[in-house]
Write an enzyme that holds these catalytic residues in place. Structure first.
Site, PDB file in Angstrom:
ATOM      1  N   TYR A 107       0.851  -1.196   0.000  1.00  0.00           N
ATOM      2  CA  TYR A 107       0.000   0.000   0.000  1.00  0.00           C
ATOM      3  C   TYR A 107       0.882   1.238   0.000  1.00  0.00           C
ATOM      4  CZ  TYR A 107      -5.004  -0.176  -0.012  1.00  0.00           C
ATOM      5  OH  TYR A 107      -6.300  -0.248  -0.442  1.00  0.00           O
ATOM      6  N   GLU A 128      -0.505   4.812  -0.598  1.00  0.00           N
ATOM      7  CA  GLU A 128      -1.299   6.015  -0.880  1.00  0.00           C
ATOM      8  C   GLU A 128      -0.431   7.256  -0.701  1.00  0.00           C
ATOM      9  OE1 GLU A 128      -4.772   5.819   1.578  1.00  0.00           O
ATOM     10  OE2 GLU A 128      -5.788   4.431   0.227  1.00  0.00           O
ATOM     11  N   ASP A 175      -5.430  13.476 -25.610  1.00  0.00           N
ATOM     12  CA  ASP A 175      -5.432  12.077 -25.167  1.00  0.00           C
ATOM     13  C   ASP A 175      -4.710  11.251 -26.236  1.00  0.00           C
ATOM     14  OD1 ASP A 175      -6.019   9.450 -24.624  1.00  0.00           O
ATOM     15  OD2 ASP A 175      -8.182   9.742 -24.394  1.00  0.00           O
ATOM     16  N   THR A 183      -2.746   5.896 -22.293  1.00  0.00           N
ATOM     17  CA  THR A 183      -2.641   4.556 -21.735  1.00  0.00           C
ATOM     18  C   THR A 183      -1.171   4.149 -21.864  1.00  0.00           C
ATOM     19  OG1 THR A 183      -3.002   3.577 -23.898  1.00  0.00           O
ATOM     20  CG2 THR A 183      -4.951   3.853 -22.509  1.00  0.00           C
ATOM     21  N   LYS A 222      -1.081   0.254 -25.077  1.00  0.00           N
ATOM     22  CA  LYS A 222      -1.405   0.144 -26.503  1.00  0.00           C
ATOM     23  C   LYS A 222      -0.096   0.191 -27.291  1.00  0.00           C
ATOM     24  CE  LYS A 222      -6.084   1.763 -25.620  1.00  0.00           C
ATOM     25  NZ  LYS A 222      -7.062   2.854 -25.735  1.00  0.00           N
ATOM     26  N   ARG A 274      -1.049  -2.684 -18.535  1.00  0.00           N
ATOM     27  CA  ARG A 274      -2.304  -1.925 -18.613  1.00  0.00           C
ATOM     28  C   ARG A 274      -2.268  -0.802 -17.592  1.00  0.00           C
ATOM     29  NH1 ARG A 274      -5.091  -4.832 -21.840  1.00  0.00           N
ATOM     30  NH2 ARG A 274      -6.593  -3.179 -22.064  1.00  0.00           N
TER      31      ARG A 274
END
Ligand SMILES: *Cc1c(COP(=O)(O)O)cnc(C)c1O
Length: 415
Positions: A52, A54, A198, A224, A227, A233
């Site tokens: 974790y 954060e 984008d 992204t 791609k 991903r």
């Protein structure tokens, strides 16, 4: 590979093995898909998934972050170097959350945005009514010109002046041409709108130097990483310095919780791969392959939206061949080629049927295929259309497609 899951969970092991087989056997031509490296997959499958973290490097809400901090700093540093960006946030879980982060960092709910229509090549997150971007904002859309099938920037300017959106978003999922960033910038400046681009589809081409970069011209650039960048991903937001504080606040705590540290480390691996000369060659080959595939299809009487391509994909309007996009997708799947049906501009069919298919070269170029294979694939596509009622002919075409994929082995080290 998969030894442990085979022992503990044979049902899921069977899925993994079957999917590996499918990826190996089919000719993967979905324009948004790719085959990532073993190094990226190893990193994604690592102990970093347990952590974790954060917050941001040096400012976490949890102890024990010293090593994941190092990974995130490397990912940020490499993203900035790769794209010449002033700042980078590498935490978005996906392209969609990267866009949500970007939009909400500059807009309040209810404000106006202007993006390319989904049916003209845009993305759901560019203001479609079923998506957060259409639900949270007042979305307007620009389109391509009916004759040239490319973006009509004069019309876009008129629309921007009339509608005065607070943000203009460029970029697409099914647009085969270069973008004119200077024009977008000057339109945005005229109405004092924020300019977001984008580059989810073309980021690998930008990284490889075969596509102009939006980064110098835009306030925020989202992408992204899975791609054409060929990474894990995920998503990223690149920002001009003055926009960055809000981007960080909006991604966490605004939208996401704990970052996926195993994926962030894998993004760092991906960016490092993209800096190598071999990636520049890869990017050049993706574009060359799409150009050859497109030319071969045109020679066989297929209509390409906009008449051709500048990037890694072609959008083929198959209406003239007496098929719908849905028919064409099924037909190609039947002979071992995976593509997706796609609306074409001014499509008369519904989005579930469509008149087109989108065909991309990133995945097959990763397997090492080149212009000869693209010619062979265009011939298979054409013959499949003509022999679509003839099961024997289709079986022969399936054999030819299988031969092509067998000649370019995939993930040989995985058993
Ligand atoms: C793929 C894509 C996205 C969304 O990415 P996900 O990771 O699927 O959420 C956003 N914008 C564009 C232009 C895309 O092509």
């Amino acid at each position: 590979m998969y030894d442990e899951v085979r022992r503990t969970d044979p049902e899921i092991a069977a899925v993994l093995e079957a999917e590996l087989g499918r990826q190996r056997d089919q000719l993967e031509m979905i324009a948004s898909e790719n085959f990532t490296s073993r190094a990226v997959m190893e990193t994604m499958g690592s102990v970093l998934t347990n952590k974790y973290a954060e917050g941001y490097p040096g400012k976490r809400y949890y102890g024990g972050c010293v090593h994941v901090d190092e990974a995130e700093m490397l990912a940020k540093k490499r993203a900035m170097a790769l794209f010449g960006a002033e700042r980078a946030n590498v935490q978005p879980h996906s392209g969609s959350t990267a866009n949500m982060t970007a939009y909400l960092s500059v807009l309040k709910p209810g404000e106006k945005i202007l993006g390319l229509s989904l049916s003209h090549g845009g993305h759901l997150t560019h203001g479609h009514p079923v998506n957060f971007s259409g639900l949270l904002f007042e979305a307007h859309h620009y389109e391509v010109d009916e004759t040239t099938e490319t973006i009509d920037y004069d019309r876009l300017r008129e629309q921007a002046l009339a509608e005065r959106p607070r943000m203009i978003v460029g970029g697409a999922s099914a647009y085969p041409r270069f973008w004119d960033y200077e024009k977008l910038r000057s339109i945005a400046d005229e109405i004092e709108a924020v300019l977001v681009f984008d580059m989810a589809h073309i980021a690998g081409l930008v990284a490889g130097g075969v596509h102009p970069s939006p980064v110098p011209h835009c306030d925020l650039v989202t992408s992204t990483t899975h791609k054409t960048l060929r990474g894990p991903r995920g998503g990223i937001v690149l920002a001009k310095k003055s926009f960055f504080k809000n981007v960080n606040k909006m991604n966490f705590p605004g939208i996401q919780g704990g970052p996926l540290m195993h994926v962030i480390a894998a993004k760092a691996v991906c960016f490092h791969e993209c800096m190598q000369d071999s990636f520049k060659t890869y990017a050049k080959n993706m574009v060359e392959n799409a150009r050859v595939l497109g030319e071969e299809l045109v020679e066989r009487g297929f209509h390409l939206v906009s008449g051709g391509t500048d990037n890694h994909l072609v959008l083929v309007n198959v209406a003239g061949k007496g098929l719908t996009g849905k028919d064409m997708e099924h037909l190609l799947e039947h002979v071992g080629i995976t593509v997706n049906k796609n609306t074409v501009p001014f499509d008369k069919e519904s989005p579930f049927v469509t008149s087109g298919v989108r065909v991309g070269t990133p995945a097959l170029t990763s397997r090492g295929m080149g212009p000869d294979e693209m010619r062979a694939i265009a011939a298979i596509m054409d013959e499949a259309v003509r022999a679509r009622e003839d099961e024997d002919a289709l079986a022969a075409l399936r054999g030819r497609a299988a031969e092509l994929s067998a000649a370019y082995p995939l993930y040989q080290e995985l058993v």
